[in-house]
Scaffold this motif. Structure first.
Motif, mmCIF file in Angstrom:
data_model
loop_
_atom_site.group_PDB
_atom_site.id
_atom_site.type_symbol
_atom_site.label_atom_id
_atom_site.label_comp_id
_atom_site.label_asym_id
_atom_site.label_seq_id
_atom_site.Cartn_x
_atom_site.Cartn_y
_atom_site.Cartn_z
ATOM 1 N N ARG A 1 49.619 86.311 -7.445
ATOM 2 C CA ARG A 1 50.579 86.560 -8.512
ATOM 3 C C ARG A 1 50.924 85.269 -9.254
ATOM 4 N NH1 ARG A 1 55.272 88.719 -5.087
ATOM 5 N NH2 ARG A 1 54.345 87.219 -3.654
ATOM 6 N N PRO A 2 51.325 85.374 -10.529
ATOM 7 C CA PRO A 2 51.761 84.194 -11.274
ATOM 8 C C PRO A 2 52.870 83.456 -10.525
ATOM 9 C CG PRO A 2 51.486 86.029 -12.766
ATOM 10 C CD PRO A 2 51.314 86.580 -11.374
ATOM 11 N N GLY A 3 52.705 82.154 -10.386
ATOM 12 C CA GLY A 3 53.700 81.343 -9.695
ATOM 13 C C GLY A 3 53.451 81.203 -8.207
ATOM 14 N N GLN A 4 52.507 81.953 -7.651
ATOM 15 C CA GLN A 4 52.258 81.879 -6.205
ATOM 16 C C GLN A 4 51.467 80.622 -5.882
ATOM 17 O OE1 GLN A 4 50.663 85.416 -4.486
ATOM 18 N NE2 GLN A 4 50.210 84.466 -2.513
ATOM 19 N N ARG A 5 51.903 79.907 -4.841
ATOM 20 C CA ARG A 5 51.213 78.691 -4.430
ATOM 21 C C ARG A 5 49.891 79.041 -3.756
ATOM 22 N NH1 ARG A 5 55.894 75.507 -1.672
ATOM 23 N NH2 ARG A 5 54.889 76.429 0.131
ATOM 24 N N VAL A 6 48.898 78.190 -3.974
ATOM 25 C CA VAL A 6 47.627 78.319 -3.273
ATOM 26 C C VAL A 6 47.518 77.151 -2.297
ATOM 27 C CG1 VAL A 6 46.552 79.511 -5.206
ATOM 28 C CG2 VAL A 6 46.358 77.023 -5.051
ATOM 29 N N PRO A 7 46.678 77.267 -1.276
ATOM 30 C CA PRO A 7 46.582 76.186 -0.294
ATOM 31 C C PRO A 7 46.111 74.877 -0.943
ATOM 32 C CG PRO A 7 45.495 78.171 0.497
ATOM 33 C CD PRO A 7 45.807 78.401 -0.931
ATOM 34 N N SER A 8 46.511 73.784 -0.362
ATOM 35 C CA SER A 8 46.013 72.495 -0.848
ATOM 36 C C SER A 8 44.509 72.431 -0.615
ATOM 37 C CB SER A 8 46.703 71.348 -0.113
ATOM 38 O OG SER A 8 46.291 71.320 1.256
ATOM 39 N N SER A 9 43.846 71.591 -1.390
ATOM 40 C CA SER A 9 42.391 71.478 -1.249
ATOM 41 C C SER A 9 42.009 71.004 0.146
ATOM 42 C CB SER A 9 41.835 70.517 -2.306
ATOM 43 O OG SER A 9 42.431 69.224 -2.170
#
Length: 497
Positions: free
Chosen positions: A40-48
């Motif tokens: 969803r918009p604004g949802q964090r994704v894991p760091s690389s």
């Protein structure tokens, strides 16, 4: 922009052996998840770094994929917040894909559903009716249920949740509840059984499903009352059986007519104590005739005793199961009508030699029923709350039934005839057969009134028209107001006929 915690990430997988580069596999996975709304918009994704460690790959393809997604506007990076899904998705990402095989917006022609489900969908369906309110069928007086007592019992078992209750349970159900039910139906309904024959189910609908799967094969004919309970029709269709309509009269199921129509029936589904929907009681002669047929034919009788607790005239009617000397009757009971539908608890009483087969069918469906509500219900029965509640509700429903019948007679008696209102929580109002009762039901629903068309209870062409009206969950003022609206609907339809 408000940032959303990572929460549950959709599955993003890569295959190092695939010819497509790793960074491109990652890009495709994230792009699809964003466009389809799984990220969803604004949802964090894991760091690389963490994603590379999770996937056990080098960090370089992850960084490359993230940079490409940022460049195209799918991801944004914020100081102190990490990388998040962008607030605005690129417009070209929302263009639907075009399939070379079918063209834009089309689906392949192979999206078939099971024939059994198609048969269920083809049966008459009730028009859209209000979930709660005047004349909803099978709805008890929810405002009269002892909620505090029930909540206390439920909390008692939730607070003291023993480790063994958190594990897998018996497919037959919670032993103390089965014992309480065996004692109850033996005393109140003359059912002959012990706790080992009682199975706890999620209401009578699941009871019918389990019974059909345990006893019937594809194509097996089953007598069903005409008119009768639509839920039973659907349960048998879904199990692959063939419901065969058998006529009813003032003595209940016409056994001789049913034999003439399908003498090879493998089972008969009946509501002998209070026929649904017409409310008649099966005569003693018909009961013995049905039991004799089942014994001779090696067939089964499914007795649905759905609201036997509420009888307002004459002596209580004993169960058919109590008369069965050949163990041919499977007895179905439910707590949905006497307590509340959302409880989703009912029971089967099974002949001893069939218990293993029913348990196997049950275990294949949902393994076992939830333990906590069963434990609370066992206490509710054992401590006397159940019996007290039934006594109170019997008097309340008697009054509501009287008021509904009298109000119909006073306001619309020239156009609607009330039949068989001596038991249960509903009555039937017959109307001129020239009227379309499904249309009446739709018109009533538009006025906020629930009125099930009698025609939805038939498998063949109806020979009567009418409305099935529940009064259990409708108080006095709502009954009077509801009948006024119903009278306007019926009079308007009659004027147009």
């Amino acid at each position: 922009m408000r940032r959303i915690r990572a929460g549950f990430m959709p599955a993003i997988s890569v295959d190092p052996a695939h010819e497509r580069p790793l960074y491109r596999q990652l890009y495709d996975g994230f792009q699809r998840a964003i466009v389809e709304g799984r990220l969803r918009p604004g949802q964090r994704v894991p760091s690389s770094r963490s994603l590379a460690a999770e996937l056990r790959i080098s960090r370089i393809p992850v960084v490359t994929a993230y940079e490409q997604l940022q460049a195209e506007g799918y991801l944004e990076t914020f100081v102190g917040a990490g990388t998040c899904v962008a607030a605005a998705i690129p417009e070209d990402a929302l263009v639907p894909s075009v399939s070379a095989a079918t063209g834009a917006g089309e689906r392949s022609p192979t999206r078939q559903i099971a024939r059994r489900v198609a048969a269920v969908m083809a049966t008459p369906q009730d028009p859209s009716i209000p979930v709660i309110g005047a004349f909803r069928v099978s709805l008890p007086a929810l405002d009269q249920f002892p909620r505090q007592v029930w909540s206390g019992l439920l909390n008692r078992h939730q607070r003291n949740l023993a480790t063994e209750r958190m594990a897998y349970g018996d497919p037959m159900g919670w032993a103390p509840l089965r014992e309480a039910i065996a004692e109850y139906v033996g005393a109140s309904r003359a059912v002959r059984c012990d706790a080992s024959q009682v199975m706890i189910v999620a209401g009578s609908q699941q009871a019918l499903q389990i019974t059909a799967r345990a006893l019937l094969d594809d194509g097996d004919p089953v007598w069903v009352e005409e008119p009768g309970y639509p839920g039973a029709h659907r349960a048998f269709y879904l199990a692959g059986a063939e419901p065969v309509p058998a006529p009813i009269d003032h003595d209940g199921l016409d056994v001789e007519a049913a034999i003439r129509r399908r003498p090879d029936a493998r089972a008969a589904y009946i509501t002998p104590s209070h026929q649904y929907p017409m409310g008649v009681t099966m005569s003693a002669a018909r009961r013995m005739m049905l039991l004799n047929w089942a014994a001779r034919a090696g067939a089964w009788i499914i007795e649905d005793d759905y609201d036997s607790e509420y009888r307002f005239a004459g002596r209580p009617i004993a169960s058919l199961q109590g008369l069965d000397s050949d163990d041919r009757v499977i007895y179905v009971g439910t707590f949905s009508k006497v307590l509340f539908p959302a409880l989703r608890l009912g029971y089967l009483v099974i002949p001893s030699d069939l218990v293993q087969a029913f348990a196997a069918a049950r275990e294949a469906m949902d393994i076992f029923p939830p333990t906590a509500p069963q434990a609370a219900l066992a206490d509710f029965i054992g401590e006397g709350h159940f019996a007290r509640h039934i006594r109170r509700m019997r008097m309340l429903y008697m009054e509501r039934r009287r008021l509904l019948a009298e109000t119909i007679a006073a306001q619309i008696g020239d156009l609607m005839q009330v039949v068989s209102a001596e038991a249960g929580m509903h009555l039937v109002g017959l109307v001129d057969p020239r009227l379309d009762d499904a249309d009446l039901s739709r018109r009533a629903a538009a006025r906020g009134i629930s009125a099930v068309p009698l025609s939805s209870c038939y498998l063949e062409k109806p020979d009567k028209a009418g409305l099935v009206l529940g009064f259990g969950g409708t108080d006095g003022p709502a009954i009077e107001a509801g009948v006024r609206k119903l009278a306007e609907v019926v009079r308007a339809a009659a004027a147009q006929a």
